[in-house]
Design a protein around this motif. Structure first.
Motif, PDB file in Angstrom:
ATOM      1  N   THR A 146      46.839  57.006  52.192  1.00  0.00           N
ATOM      2  CA  THR A 146      46.169  58.308  52.186  1.00  0.00           C
ATOM      3  C   THR A 146      45.662  58.644  50.790  1.00  0.00           C
ATOM      4  OG1 THR A 146      48.197  59.557  51.703  1.00  0.00           O
ATOM      5  CG2 THR A 146      47.706  59.111  54.027  1.00  0.00           C
ATOM      6  N   ASN A 147      44.699  59.553  50.749  1.00  0.00           N
ATOM      7  CA  ASN A 147      44.189  60.069  49.486  1.00  0.00           C
ATOM      8  C   ASN A 147      44.141  61.589  49.568  1.00  0.00           C
ATOM      9  OD1 ASN A 147      43.554  57.884  47.628  1.00  0.00           O
ATOM     10  ND2 ASN A 147      42.059  57.215  49.147  1.00  0.00           N
ATOM     11  N   ALA A 148      44.706  62.251  48.570  1.00  0.00           N
ATOM     12  CA  ALA A 148      44.728  63.714  48.537  1.00  0.00           C
ATOM     13  C   ALA A 148      43.396  64.219  48.001  1.00  0.00           C
ATOM     14  CB  ALA A 148      45.888  64.203  47.677  1.00  0.00           C
TER      15      ALA A 148
ATOM     16  N   ASN B 194      52.208  67.500  38.502  1.00  0.00           N
ATOM     17  CA  ASN B 194      52.708  66.246  37.924  1.00  0.00           C
ATOM     18  C   ASN B 194      53.242  65.289  38.979  1.00  0.00           C
ATOM     19  OD1 ASN B 194      52.182  66.940  35.214  1.00  0.00           O
ATOM     20  ND2 ASN B 194      54.041  68.192  35.142  1.00  0.00           N
ATOM     21  N   THR B 195      53.069  65.649  40.248  1.00  0.00           N
ATOM     22  CA  THR B 195      53.569  64.823  41.347  1.00  0.00           C
ATOM     23  C   THR B 195      52.445  63.993  41.935  1.00  0.00           C
ATOM     24  OG1 THR B 195      55.202  66.516  41.882  1.00  0.00           O
ATOM     25  CG2 THR B 195      54.764  64.871  43.568  1.00  0.00           C
ATOM     26  N   THR B 196      52.745  62.763  42.306  1.00  0.00           N
ATOM     27  CA  THR B 196      51.734  61.934  42.960  1.00  0.00           C
ATOM     28  C   THR B 196      51.768  62.181  44.467  1.00  0.00           C
ATOM     29  OG1 THR B 196      53.188  60.032  43.346  1.00  0.00           O
ATOM     30  CG2 THR B 196      52.057  60.143  41.210  1.00  0.00           C
ATOM     31  N   SER B 197      50.672  61.873  45.121  1.00  0.00           N
ATOM     32  CA  SER B 197      50.597  62.070  46.565  1.00  0.00           C
ATOM     33  C   SER B 197      51.657  61.248  47.301  1.00  0.00           C
ATOM     34  CB  SER B 197      49.194  61.717  47.080  1.00  0.00           C
ATOM     35  OG  SER B 197      48.854  60.383  46.761  1.00  0.00           O
ATOM     36  N   SER B 198      51.918  60.046  46.831  1.00  0.00           N
ATOM     37  CA  SER B 198      52.915  59.206  47.498  1.00  0.00           C
ATOM     38  C   SER B 198      54.332  59.700  47.274  1.00  0.00           C
ATOM     39  CB  SER B 198      52.791  57.750  47.036  1.00  0.00           C
ATOM     40  OG  SER B 198      51.651  57.162  47.617  1.00  0.00           O
ATOM     41  N   GLU B 199      54.591  60.360  46.153  1.00  0.00           N
ATOM     42  CA  GLU B 199      55.904  60.980  45.965  1.00  0.00           C
ATOM     43  C   GLU B 199      56.104  62.112  46.965  1.00  0.00           C
ATOM     44  OE1 GLU B 199      57.421  60.957  41.513  1.00  0.00           O
ATOM     45  OE2 GLU B 199      55.297  61.512  41.590  1.00  0.00           O
ATOM     46  N   ILE B 200      55.037  62.818  47.285  1.00  0.00           N
ATOM     47  CA  ILE B 200      55.113  63.870  48.299  1.00  0.00           C
ATOM     48  C   ILE B 200      55.409  63.251  49.658  1.00  0.00           C
ATOM     49  CG2 ILE B 200      53.772  65.620  49.548  1.00  0.00           C
ATOM     50  CD1 ILE B 200      52.312  66.174  46.888  1.00  0.00           C
ATOM     51  N   ILE B 201      54.720  62.161  49.984  1.00  0.00           N
ATOM     52  CA  ILE B 201      54.978  61.449  51.245  1.00  0.00           C
ATOM     53  C   ILE B 201      56.427  60.975  51.287  1.00  0.00           C
ATOM     54  CG2 ILE B 201      54.434  59.391  52.602  1.00  0.00           C
ATOM     55  CD1 ILE B 201      52.229  61.449  52.786  1.00  0.00           C
ATOM     56  N   ALA B 202      56.894  60.397  50.188  1.00  0.00           N
ATOM     57  CA  ALA B 202      58.259  59.870  50.136  1.00  0.00           C
ATOM     58  C   ALA B 202      59.299  60.973  50.298  1.00  0.00           C
ATOM     59  CB  ALA B 202      58.482  59.121  48.819  1.00  0.00           C
TER      60      ALA B 202
ATOM     61  N   ALA C 247      63.162  56.190  54.228  1.00  0.00           N
ATOM     62  CA  ALA C 247      62.202  55.083  54.347  1.00  0.00           C
ATOM     63  C   ALA C 247      61.808  54.615  52.948  1.00  0.00           C
ATOM     64  CB  ALA C 247      60.972  55.527  55.127  1.00  0.00           C
ATOM     65  N   HIS C 248      61.084  53.499  52.904  1.00  0.00           N
ATOM     66  CA  HIS C 248      60.579  52.957  51.639  1.00  0.00           C
ATOM     67  C   HIS C 248      59.067  53.127  51.618  1.00  0.00           C
ATOM     68  CE1 HIS C 248      64.525  51.168  51.051  1.00  0.00           C
ATOM     69  NE2 HIS C 248      64.432  50.601  52.239  1.00  0.00           N
ATOM     70  N   VAL C 249      58.576  53.933  50.696  1.00  0.00           N
ATOM     71  CA  VAL C 249      57.134  54.210  50.619  1.00  0.00           C
ATOM     72  C   VAL C 249      56.498  53.340  49.538  1.00  0.00           C
ATOM     73  CG1 VAL C 249      55.371  55.950  50.125  1.00  0.00           C
ATOM     74  CG2 VAL C 249      57.402  56.561  51.481  1.00  0.00           C
ATOM     75  N   ILE C 250      55.431  52.666  49.932  1.00  0.00           N
ATOM     76  CA  ILE C 250      54.641  51.844  49.012  1.00  0.00           C
ATOM     77  C   ILE C 250      53.204  52.357  49.045  1.00  0.00           C
ATOM     78  CG2 ILE C 250      53.792  49.527  48.458  1.00  0.00           C
ATOM     79  CD1 ILE C 250      56.803  49.712  48.195  1.00  0.00           C
ATOM     80  N   LYS C 251      52.658  52.691  47.899  1.00  0.00           N
ATOM     81  CA  LYS C 251      51.259  53.112  47.822  1.00  0.00           C
ATOM     82  C   LYS C 251      50.387  51.867  47.813  1.00  0.00           C
ATOM     83  CE  LYS C 251      48.232  56.481  47.310  1.00  0.00           C
ATOM     84  NZ  LYS C 251      48.133  57.542  48.325  1.00  0.00           N
TER      85      LYS C 251
ATOM     86  N   GLY D 212      52.745  54.153  38.870  1.00  0.00           N
ATOM     87  CA  GLY D 212      51.646  53.446  39.530  1.00  0.00           C
ATOM     88  C   GLY D 212      50.884  54.315  40.496  1.00  0.00           C
ATOM     89  N   GLY D 213      51.602  55.204  41.188  1.00  0.00           N
ATOM     90  CA  GLY D 213      50.930  56.082  42.138  1.00  0.00           C
ATOM     91  C   GLY D 213      49.886  56.952  41.480  1.00  0.00           C
ATOM     92  N   LYS D 214      50.142  57.356  40.246  1.00  0.00           N
ATOM     93  CA  LYS D 214      49.178  58.187  39.518  1.00  0.00           C
ATOM     94  C   LYS D 214      47.942  57.371  39.140  1.00  0.00           C
ATOM     95  CE  LYS D 214      50.834  61.636  37.589  1.00  0.00           C
ATOM     96  NZ  LYS D 214      51.606  62.634  36.797  1.00  0.00           N
ATOM     97  N   LEU D 215      48.125  56.091  38.871  1.00  0.00           N
ATOM     98  CA  LEU D 215      46.988  55.219  38.544  1.00  0.00           C
ATOM     99  C   LEU D 215      46.135  54.947  39.773  1.00  0.00           C
ATOM    100  CD1 LEU D 215      48.882  52.585  36.344  1.00  0.00           C
ATOM    101  CD2 LEU D 215      47.403  54.433  35.520  1.00  0.00           C
TER     102      LEU D 215
END
Length: 198
Positions: free
Chosen positions: A90-92, A105-113, A119-123, A179-182
């Motif tokens: 996904t992309n926010a 300061n939070t990445t979208s995948s951290e929100i998903i996680a 579960a194990h979230v991988i961006k 990495g999620g921020k990149l």
């Protein structure tokens, strides 16, 4: 291993095309139901079948490829995420401006996680447009790069193996926070089509 896909848009279809080449069972789903996916199944062919969102979520590895605004609703509709590997594509993005949402300061995948802590979230699979993802991942002597990030090294090793089997070259960018921020929309790796030479 079973691979599930939640979201049958262009990204989900591009992923499915390569996932079926790995020899694993692949189930694709959307909110409209399996009957709406007949054309996609016929186009991609052997190795892909249509199922419900719940069926796709029962797989070992699940790609989430839905609009950001629907991600939380979809995630919460699944009865259990325990032990699953979720590939977050996904992309926010805010529409119609087509700009990154301000997540602080939070990445979208951290929100998903945070929605699925068991579960194990991988961006992954969110930085390239569908046309490039659909194309042959091998060009000349190189393989198209897929960036990924996550907080579990053994799970990331599984994703690296999957990417290799799909014909891509995986590059680990680190944790979801770094990495999620990149990777996330608006980051430095957005729309970068890179090849890793063999």
């Amino acid at each position: 291993m079973k691979i599930g896909i939640i979201g049958a848009g262009n990204i989900g279809q591009a992923f499915a095309k390569h996932a079926v080449t790995t020899g694993n069972e692949v189930v694709i789903s959307n909110s409209k139901g399996a009957e709406s996916l007949t054309g996609i199944i016929q186009q991609i062919g052997k190795g892909l079948r249509a199922g419900s969102v719940q069926e796709a979520a029962e797989a070992d590895i699940i790609l989430l490829a839905v609009p950001w605004g629907k991600a939380e609703q979809v995630i919460k509709s699944i009865s259990s995420w325990k032990g699953k590997i979720l590939l977050d594509a996904t992309n926010a993005i805010s529409f119609p401006e087509f700009k990154p949402l301000d997540l602080g300061n939070t990445t979208s995948s951290e929100i998903i996680a945070s929605l699925i802590p068991d579960a194990h979230v991988i961006k992954a699979f969110n930085t390239l447009p569908a046309a490039l993802l659909t194309a042959n991942p091998q060009e000349g002597a190189g393989h198209r790069v897929i960036f990924y990030s996550g907080d579990n090294s053994s799970v990331k090793a599984q994703i690296e193996d999957l990417l290799t089997k799909m014909g891509f070259a995986g590059i680990d960018l680190g944790t979801l926070a770094v990495g999620g921020k990149l990777q996330q929309f608006g980051g430095p790796f957005t729309a970068k089509n890179l090849l890793k030479l063999s």
